[in-house]
Design a protein around this motif. Structure first.
Motif, PDB file in Angstrom:
ATOM      1  N   ARG A 216       0.834  -1.212   0.000  1.00 31.47           N
ATOM      2  CA  ARG A 216       0.000   0.000   0.000  1.00 31.47           C
ATOM      3  C   ARG A 216       0.864   1.256   0.000  1.00 31.47           C
ATOM      4  O   ARG A 216       0.568   2.224  -0.720  1.00 31.47           O
ATOM      5  CB  ARG A 216      -0.934  -0.013   1.214  1.00 31.47           C
ATOM      6  CG  ARG A 216      -2.047  -1.065   1.117  1.00 31.47           C
ATOM      7  CD  ARG A 216      -2.983  -1.021   2.325  1.00 31.47           C
ATOM      8  NE  ARG A 216      -3.725   0.225   2.397  1.00 31.47           N
ATOM      9  CZ  ARG A 216      -4.822   0.487   1.701  1.00 31.47           C
ATOM     10  NH1 ARG A 216      -5.306  -0.406   0.841  1.00 31.47           N
ATOM     11  NH2 ARG A 216      -5.452   1.645   1.840  1.00 31.47           N
ATOM     12  N   GLU A 217       1.902   1.257   0.784  1.00 31.14           N
ATOM     13  CA  GLU A 217       2.765   2.438   0.850  1.00 31.14           C
ATOM     14  C   GLU A 217       3.479   2.679  -0.479  1.00 31.14           C
ATOM     15  O   GLU A 217       3.647   3.841  -0.898  1.00 31.14           O
ATOM     16  CB  GLU A 217       3.774   2.278   1.989  1.00 31.14           C
ATOM     17  CG  GLU A 217       3.127   2.388   3.367  1.00 31.14           C
ATOM     18  CD  GLU A 217       4.110   2.232   4.507  1.00 31.14           C
ATOM     19  OE1 GLU A 217       4.253   3.191   5.290  1.00 31.14           O
ATOM     20  OE2 GLU A 217       4.742   1.163   4.603  1.00 31.14           O
ATOM     21  N   LYS A 218       3.881   1.619  -1.160  1.00 35.21           N
ATOM     22  CA  LYS A 218       4.521   1.776  -2.467  1.00 35.21           C
ATOM     23  C   LYS A 218       3.567   2.401  -3.483  1.00 35.21           C
ATOM     24  O   LYS A 218       3.990   3.112  -4.396  1.00 35.21           O
ATOM     25  CB  LYS A 218       5.010   0.423  -2.981  1.00 35.21           C
ATOM     26  CG  LYS A 218       6.265  -0.077  -2.291  1.00 35.21           C
ATOM     27  CD  LYS A 218       6.713  -1.420  -2.838  1.00 35.21           C
ATOM     28  CE  LYS A 218       7.964  -1.932  -2.133  1.00 35.21           C
ATOM     29  NZ  LYS A 218       8.375  -3.267  -2.643  1.00 35.21           N
ATOM     30  N   LYS A 219       2.260   2.121  -3.314  1.00 28.76           N
ATOM     31  CA  LYS A 219       1.252   2.684  -4.223  1.00 28.76           C
ATOM     32  C   LYS A 219       0.735   4.040  -3.740  1.00 28.76           C
ATOM     33  O   LYS A 219      -0.178   4.602  -4.334  1.00 28.76           O
ATOM     34  CB  LYS A 219       0.078   1.711  -4.362  1.00 28.76           C
ATOM     35  CG  LYS A 219       0.429   0.418  -5.083  1.00 28.76           C
ATOM     36  CD  LYS A 219      -0.806  -0.407  -5.416  1.00 28.76           C
ATOM     37  CE  LYS A 219      -1.466  -0.983  -4.201  1.00 28.76           C
ATOM     38  NZ  LYS A 219      -2.599  -1.892  -4.544  1.00 28.76           N
ATOM     39  N   GLY A 220       1.309   4.531  -2.643  1.00 22.17           N
ATOM     40  CA  GLY A 220       0.874   5.827  -2.120  1.00 22.17           C
ATOM     41  C   GLY A 220      -0.424   5.751  -1.335  1.00 22.17           C
ATOM     42  O   GLY A 220      -1.084   6.778  -1.126  1.00 22.17           O
ATOM     43  N   GLU A 221      -0.785   4.552  -0.869  1.00 23.96           N
ATOM     44  CA  GLU A 221      -2.022   4.355  -0.110  1.00 23.96           C
ATOM     45  C   GLU A 221      -1.714   4.271   1.381  1.00 23.96           C
ATOM     46  O   GLU A 221      -0.667   3.761   1.774  1.00 23.96           O
ATOM     47  CB  GLU A 221      -2.732   3.080  -0.561  1.00 23.96           C
ATOM     48  CG  GLU A 221      -3.185   3.115  -2.010  1.00 23.96           C
ATOM     49  CD  GLU A 221      -3.756   1.778  -2.471  1.00 23.96           C
ATOM     50  OE1 GLU A 221      -4.466   1.785  -3.488  1.00 23.96           O
ATOM     51  OE2 GLU A 221      -3.477   0.740  -1.820  1.00 23.96           O
ATOM     52  N   PRO A 222      -2.604   4.752   2.228  1.00 18.01           N
ATOM     53  CA  PRO A 222      -2.357   4.691   3.674  1.00 18.01           C
ATOM     54  C   PRO A 222      -2.304   3.246   4.167  1.00 18.01           C
ATOM     55  O   PRO A 222      -3.194   2.450   3.844  1.00 18.01           O
ATOM     56  CB  PRO A 222      -3.570   5.419   4.280  1.00 18.01           C
ATOM     57  CG  PRO A 222      -4.172   6.198   3.158  1.00 18.01           C
ATOM     58  CD  PRO A 222      -3.877   5.432   1.908  1.00 18.01           C
ATOM     59  N   PRO A 223      -1.278   2.877   4.914  1.00 21.09           N
ATOM     60  CA  PRO A 223      -1.203   1.512   5.433  1.00 21.09           C
ATOM     61  C   PRO A 223      -2.185   1.291   6.586  1.00 21.09           C
ATOM     62  O   PRO A 223      -2.501   2.217   7.336  1.00 21.09           O
ATOM     63  CB  PRO A 223       0.239   1.410   5.936  1.00 21.09           C
ATOM     64  CG  PRO A 223       0.598   2.812   6.316  1.00 21.09           C
ATOM     65  CD  PRO A 223      -0.109   3.693   5.317  1.00 21.09           C
ATOM     66  N   ALA A 224      -2.644   0.058   6.726  1.00 23.59           N
ATOM     67  CA  ALA A 224      -3.507  -0.314   7.853  1.00 23.59           C
ATOM     68  C   ALA A 224      -2.584  -0.860   8.942  1.00 23.59           C
ATOM     69  O   ALA A 224      -2.451  -2.068   9.110  1.00 23.59           O
ATOM     70  CB  ALA A 224      -4.529  -1.358   7.418  1.00 23.59           C
ATOM     71  N   ASN A 225      -1.947   0.054   9.685  1.00 21.90           N
ATOM     72  CA  ASN A 225      -0.832  -0.355  10.539  1.00 21.90           C
ATOM     73  C   ASN A 225      -1.108  -0.264  12.036  1.00 21.90           C
ATOM     74  O   ASN A 225      -0.190  -0.430  12.847  1.00 21.90           O
ATOM     75  CB  ASN A 225       0.434   0.427  10.181  1.00 21.90           C
ATOM     76  CG  ASN A 225       0.271   1.927  10.398  1.00 21.90           C
ATOM     77  OD1 ASN A 225      -0.718   2.387  10.965  1.00 21.90           O
ATOM     78  ND2 ASN A 225       1.243   2.698   9.918  1.00 21.90           N
ATOM     79  N   ILE A 226      -2.351  -0.002  12.421  1.00 23.19           N
ATOM     80  CA  ILE A 226      -2.694   0.024  13.845  1.00 23.19           C
ATOM     81  C   ILE A 226      -4.169  -0.320  13.994  1.00 23.19           C
ATOM     82  O   ILE A 226      -4.967  -0.053  13.076  1.00 23.19           O
ATOM     83  CB  ILE A 226      -2.373   1.397  14.483  1.00 23.19           C
ATOM     84  CG1 ILE A 226      -2.354   1.303  16.008  1.00 23.19           C
ATOM     85  CG2 ILE A 226      -3.335   2.470  14.005  1.00 23.19           C
ATOM     86  CD1 ILE A 226      -1.746   2.528  16.688  1.00 23.19           C
ATOM     87  N   ILE A 227      -4.523  -0.910  15.129  1.00 26.60           N
ATOM     88  CA  ILE A 227      -5.910  -1.281  15.400  1.00 26.60           C
ATOM     89  C   ILE A 227      -6.481  -0.340  16.455  1.00 26.60           C
ATOM     90  O   ILE A 227      -5.858  -0.100  17.503  1.00 26.60           O
ATOM     91  CB  ILE A 227      -5.999  -2.741  15.903  1.00 26.60           C
ATOM     92  CG1 ILE A 227      -5.575  -3.710  14.805  1.00 26.60           C
ATOM     93  CG2 ILE A 227      -7.416  -3.066  16.375  1.00 26.60           C
ATOM     94  CD1 ILE A 227      -6.510  -3.764  13.619  1.00 26.60           C
ATOM     95  N   ILE A 228      -7.670   0.191  16.183  1.00 27.35           N
ATOM     96  CA  ILE A 228      -8.340   1.120  17.090  1.00 27.35           C
ATOM     97  C   ILE A 228      -9.656   0.491  17.570  1.00 27.35           C
ATOM     98  O   ILE A 228     -10.666   0.509  16.853  1.00 27.35           O
ATOM     99  CB  ILE A 228      -8.621   2.469  16.382  1.00 27.35           C
ATOM    100  CG1 ILE A 228      -7.323   3.095  15.864  1.00 27.35           C
ATOM    101  CG2 ILE A 228      -9.354   3.420  17.319  1.00 27.35           C
ATOM    102  CD1 ILE A 228      -6.345   3.476  16.956  1.00 27.35           C
ATOM    103  N   PRO A 229      -9.682  -0.096  18.765  1.00 28.95           N
ATOM    104  CA  PRO A 229     -10.920  -0.701  19.274  1.00 28.95           C
ATOM    105  C   PRO A 229     -11.851   0.335  19.916  1.00 28.95           C
ATOM    106  O   PRO A 229     -11.407   1.334  20.482  1.00 28.95           O
ATOM    107  CB  PRO A 229     -10.427  -1.692  20.338  1.00 28.95           C
ATOM    108  CG  PRO A 229      -8.929  -1.708  20.234  1.00 28.95           C
ATOM    109  CD  PRO A 229      -8.544  -0.407  19.630  1.00 28.95           C
ATOM    110  N   ARG A 230     -13.145   0.056  19.863  1.00 25.83           N
ATOM    111  CA  ARG A 230     -14.159   0.897  20.507  1.00 25.83           C
ATOM    112  C   ARG A 230     -15.446   0.090  20.641  1.00 25.83           C
ATOM    113  O   ARG A 230     -15.579  -0.998  20.103  1.00 25.83           O
ATOM    114  CB  ARG A 230     -14.409   2.167  19.693  1.00 25.83           C
ATOM    115  CG  ARG A 230     -14.692   1.948  18.216  1.00 25.83           C
ATOM    116  CD  ARG A 230     -14.729   3.254  17.470  1.00 25.83           C
ATOM    117  NE  ARG A 230     -14.752   3.051  16.027  1.00 25.83           N
ATOM    118  CZ  ARG A 230     -15.518   3.740  15.190  1.00 25.83           C
ATOM    119  NH1 ARG A 230     -16.340   4.659  15.634  1.00 25.83           N
ATOM    120  NH2 ARG A 230     -15.463   3.506  13.892  1.00 25.83           N
TER     121      ARG A 230
END
Length: 415
Positions: A216-230
């Motif tokens: 994703r980063e190579k394509k300029g897309e935001p990485p899904a690199n953290i989990i946010i629980p709620r």
């Protein structure tokens, strides 16, 4: 008689300067929604009550006629059930976002560019997570649609967990994840809060360099690199909808949340290929499934959720919201407006104004068509014209009772 409730998630809005002080629904070309308004009875609906901001979960639960204060423990269990996870008594479930954080763990995109692919592979890594000092707690992740996921914490030892904890979600970009705190003084709540704080930090370390994120980063897309629980919640007890109203019911959802609500209510779940919960969803497949089941004999009540307007509202994109409304009108509503021997309720679960980019308590329009409806003088389906209609202003908890009465499926109260 058959009945259906079609909920356009987040449809309601507020007047926008760029739309000549009209809402996206007002400004959109919606001849088929207007046809429903003209042929039916109209009004405004507060899905919970005036001035109370609904979540999509609480709104749908209220519209299905359940007492929120009895069955609602939090959003997490519904999300978990919706993705097919068998939550057990004692489990604490959370809804999660795959989000993007920078090297300082500041959230730069709460939805990781609305990621569509690769989350299953990321979850495979996360499911190896063990929190030091809490080896007796099983940590289970499961991907849902798009940027959504669920988390279940399961105590496998003698020490229990609690859903009395705050959320991680900062709600806005440019902020770090919130520190989770216990919202009561129990040892279980403090323990659960500590686990979650460590879990969020560990999720970043485990997936920041995942191959999916590198691509994703190579394509300029935001990485899904953290989990946010709620949305922490324990497993609720829910009376089956079929018993509550003496119906044969099915839910046609787009997202795991609504699927989970349907499952907890004992409804059959009809999944649709290509349903994304976004503006790119496959509306042709959705309407084909609705019409097939509306004409069939298996069900006499359908709950349908179409989610794209909510996504556009959260993104602050008035053009996208308007265009999606027009697309639903052309593809879905045109076919439904001509169904016979069926009561159709068209409404929303809440407002998601483009200017606010989140839910508000603004009431939403509601229209009902079907045999022997008391037709009023409203001929436009929108937030402004709806108040002139014969339904006046109702609450979400009124909707099922009204529908059951129209379907001749109610019993007399009194002699």
């Amino acid at each position: 008689m058959k009945g259906m409730i079609l909920i356009m998630d987040g449809l309601g809005d507020r007047p926008l300067k760029e739309l000549n002080n009209m809402t996206p629904l007002q400004a959109a070309n919606t001849p088929n929604m207007d046809k429903i308004a003209e042929k039916g009875i109209n009004g405004l609906m507060d899905s919970i009550k005036p001035g109370i901001i609904p979540g999509s979960d609480t709104a749908h639960i209220s519209i299905l006629g359940y007492d929120l204060y009895e069955v609602y423990t939090g959003r997490g269990p519904f999300e978990a059930s919706g993705v097919g996870f068998d939550v057990l008594p004692g489990d604490i479930a959370f809804r999660c976002n795959f989000s993007t954080a920078d090297e300082n763990k500041i959230i730069t995109d709460r939805r990781a560019g609305r990621i569509r692919d690769g989350t299953k592979e990321i979850v495979e890594i996360l499911n190896d997570m063990v929190i030091e000092g809490y080896e007796d707690v099983k940590i289970i992740f499961k991907e849902s649609t798009g940027h959504r996921a669920v988390l279940v914490l399961r105590a496998e030892g003698e020490k229990e967990l609690s859903d009395a904890v705050s959320d991680v979600d900062p709600k806005k970009e440019g902020k770090p994840p919130k520190k989770v705190v216990a919202i009561d003084e129990t040892v279980e709540a403090k323990r659960t809060a500590d686990i979650l704080n460590k879990l969020v930090n560990k999720s970043y370390e485990m997936i920041k360099n995942h191959p999916v994120n590198q691509k994703r980063e190579k394509k300029g897309e935001p990485p899904a690199n953290i989990i946010i629980p709620r949305g922490a919640g324990a497993v609720p007890e829910v009376e089956p909808l079929n018993d509550k109203y003496n119906v044969k019911s099915a839910c046609i959802p787009e997202t795991g949340l609504i699927m989970g609500i349907g499952r907890f209510a004992g409804m059959d779940i009809i999944e649709i290929e290509g349903a994304t919960g976004g503006v790119d969803t496959n509306l042709d497949n959705i309407v084909d499934v609705i019409v097939d089941h509306a004409k069939g004999d298996k069900y006499d009540f359908l709950l349908i959720n179409i989610d794209g307007a909510d996504e556009a509202g959260h993104d602050g994109n008035s053009k996208e919201k308007l265009e999606f409304i027009e697309k639903v009108d052309k593809i879905v509503i045109e076919k439904l407006a001509n169904l016979e021997d069926c009561y159709i309720i068209l409404t929303a679960d809440h407002s998601t104004p483009v200017s606010f980019m989140d839910h508000t308590a603004d009431p939403v329009p509601i229209a009902i068509i079907g045999p022997e409806i008391r037709v009023d003088d409203v001929n436009k389906f929108n937030e402004i014209e709806a108040h002139k209609g014969g339904l006046c202003r109702i609450r979400g908890s009124d909707v099922m009772d009204i529908l059951m009465d129209l379907m001749n499926n109610s019993t007399k109260f009194g002699a």
